[in-house]
Design a protein around this motif. Sequence first.
Motif, PDB file in Angstrom:
ATOM      1  N   ASP A 176      38.194 -14.242  32.004  1.00 12.45           N
ATOM      2  CA  ASP A 176      38.254 -12.819  31.642  1.00 12.45           C
ATOM      3  C   ASP A 176      38.819 -12.597  30.244  1.00 12.45           C
ATOM      4  OD1 ASP A 176      40.799 -13.692  32.280  1.00 12.45           O
ATOM      5  OD2 ASP A 176      41.400 -11.819  33.249  1.00 12.45           O
ATOM      6  N   LYS A 177      38.903 -13.656  29.452  1.00 10.42           N
ATOM      7  CA  LYS A 177      39.545 -13.545  28.138  1.00 10.42           C
ATOM      8  C   LYS A 177      38.595 -13.720  26.957  1.00 10.42           C
ATOM      9  CE  LYS A 177      43.623 -13.271  30.125  1.00 10.42           C
ATOM     10  NZ  LYS A 177      44.361 -11.996  30.158  1.00 10.42           N
ATOM     11  N   ALA A 178      37.302 -13.843  27.222  1.00 12.02           N
ATOM     12  CA  ALA A 178      36.358 -14.110  26.139  1.00 12.02           C
ATOM     13  C   ALA A 178      36.381 -13.029  25.065  1.00 12.02           C
ATOM     14  CB  ALA A 178      34.944 -14.265  26.701  1.00 12.02           C
ATOM     15  N   ASN A 179      36.638 -11.779  25.466  1.00 10.81           N
ATOM     16  CA  ASN A 179      36.663 -10.672  24.512  1.00 10.81           C
ATOM     17  C   ASN A 179      38.076 -10.206  24.182  1.00 10.81           C
ATOM     18  OD1 ASN A 179      33.793 -10.536  24.466  1.00 10.81           O
ATOM     19  ND2 ASN A 179      33.820  -9.379  26.386  1.00 10.81           N
ATOM     20  N   ASP A 180      39.072 -10.949  24.654  1.00  7.40           N
ATOM     21  CA  ASP A 180      40.466 -10.565  24.461  1.00  7.40           C
ATOM     22  C   ASP A 180      40.991 -11.198  23.167  1.00  7.40           C
ATOM     23  OD1 ASP A 180      43.253 -10.261  24.564  1.00  7.40           O
ATOM     24  OD2 ASP A 180      43.323 -10.411  26.743  1.00  7.40           O
ATOM     25  N   GLN A 181      40.943 -10.438  22.095  1.00  6.67           N
ATOM     26  CA  GLN A 181      41.322 -10.969  20.787  1.00  6.67           C
ATOM     27  C   GLN A 181      42.793 -11.377  20.725  1.00  6.67           C
ATOM     28  OE1 GLN A 181      39.041 -11.435  17.979  1.00  6.67           O
ATOM     29  NE2 GLN A 181      37.820 -11.339  19.858  1.00  6.67           N
ATOM     30  N   LYS A 182      43.642 -10.663  21.444  1.00 11.33           N
ATOM     31  CA  LYS A 182      45.066 -11.029  21.457  1.00 11.33           C
ATOM     32  C   LYS A 182      45.260 -12.391  22.107  1.00 11.33           C
ATOM     33  CE  LYS A 182      49.635  -9.426  22.965  1.00 11.33           C
ATOM     34  NZ  LYS A 182      50.390  -8.350  23.673  1.00 11.33           N
ATOM     35  N   TYR A 183      44.602 -12.593  23.241  1.00 10.99           N
ATOM     36  CA  TYR A 183      44.714 -13.869  23.950  1.00 10.99           C
ATOM     37  C   TYR A 183      44.143 -15.005  23.109  1.00 10.99           C
ATOM     38  CZ  TYR A 183      44.083 -17.448  27.557  1.00 10.99           C
ATOM     39  OH  TYR A 183      44.125 -18.628  28.274  1.00 10.99           O
ATOM     40  N   LEU A 184      42.944 -14.802  22.585  1.00 10.81           N
ATOM     41  CA  LEU A 184      42.311 -15.842  21.773  1.00 10.81           C
ATOM     42  C   LEU A 184      43.131 -16.128  20.517  1.00 10.81           C
ATOM     43  CD1 LEU A 184      38.543 -14.806  22.021  1.00 10.81           C
ATOM     44  CD2 LEU A 184      39.723 -16.623  23.284  1.00 10.81           C
ATOM     45  N   GLY A 185      43.742 -15.089  19.974  1.00 14.55           N
ATOM     46  CA  GLY A 185      44.591 -15.277  18.801  1.00 14.55           C
ATOM     47  C   GLY A 185      45.797 -16.142  19.118  1.00 14.55           C
ATOM     48  N   GLU A 186      46.401 -15.917  20.294  1.00 11.91           N
ATOM     49  CA  GLU A 186      47.537 -16.737  20.719  1.00 11.91           C
ATOM     50  C   GLU A 186      47.108 -18.188  20.917  1.00 11.91           C
ATOM     51  OE1 GLU A 186      51.280 -18.044  21.995  1.00 11.91           O
ATOM     52  OE2 GLU A 186      50.671 -16.257  20.878  1.00 11.91           O
ATOM     53  N   LEU A 187      45.943 -18.389  21.536  1.00 13.18           N
ATOM     54  CA  LEU A 187      45.445 -19.745  21.750  1.00 13.18           C
ATOM     55  C   LEU A 187      45.179 -20.442  20.421  1.00 13.18           C
ATOM     56  CD1 LEU A 187      44.487 -21.922  23.717  1.00 13.18           C
ATOM     57  CD2 LEU A 187      42.260 -20.783  23.804  1.00 13.18           C
TER      58      LEU A 187
END
Length: 307
Positions: free
Chosen positions: A80-91
């Motif tokens: 559910d994180k493919a469009n979550d820029q905050k999550y992807l940014g943290e990764l």
Amino acid sequence: MTNRRQFLQFASASAASLSMAPLFAADAGEAPFKISLAEWSLHRTLRDASKGLTNLDFPRVTKEEFGIDAVEYVNQFFKDKANDQKYLGELKTRCDDLGVKSLLIMCDGEGNLGDPDDAKRTKAVENHYRWVDAAKFLGCHSIRVNASSSGSYEEQMKLAADGLRRLSEYAKPQGLNVIVENHGGLSSNGAWLAGTIAKTEMDNCGTLPDFGNFYLSRGKEPKMYDRYKGVEELMPFAKAVSAKSHDFDEDGNEVHTDYFKMMEIVLRHGYHGYVGIEYEGGKVSEYEGIKLTKALLERVAAKLAKA
């Protein structure tokens, strides 16, 4: 060079004896290939909430526990994180801080790219767009997809090639590859998958040869495709390689796959990129299985570097 030309070259070259083909050498002083870690190697640990390991921790564990600096994600661990820029940014920040490269995202559960129903096939293609975008953001070179379809041999090739071509057209402007793993059914037939990739006529559509996923059918009497023949057929299109492992003997060799023979095939095609560890066994822990696979690949690399 288009995939069709690649396939025709491979078809004519396949008549020559493999034993007569020279092993391509990496640059002087370099290992013949690099090692990465596929997230699926830790799927049991990631699914066990009591272990406290999440997708965000994967780069750290890869670097600190195994001394590996390149990762291959599996989309189901951050579905559910493919469009979550905050999550992807943290990764991405965690990877950058650790000096870990993000190589690809293995994508499952987004529909059949070779679905006989035109609307469903289009939906499957579009479902993968977000993973192309996420892979681009993370700095990956590819997304790994499946070529699932139904119908005759020729019908499935036509349908899968259509879905793969359309997805590759979306990925190409972003500099991303769409790569297909031998993953059951006709996709585990090396000749079929190579022909399907060639039919797309997209140079950013390729393969991810997996050493062990050559089950044409499962059940009480599973039907297998020859793994060495299959990898040989897929290597002309390879943009990544998956070193599947299950069980090891007392000398540290994988009992189902001759890694020395398999990596000779890989290198013979001039491939010197990352080889991803994908441990799926159950006789030792996931951590131990990863370490055993890495040690085996390192022994193979040392031997073949001298060849």
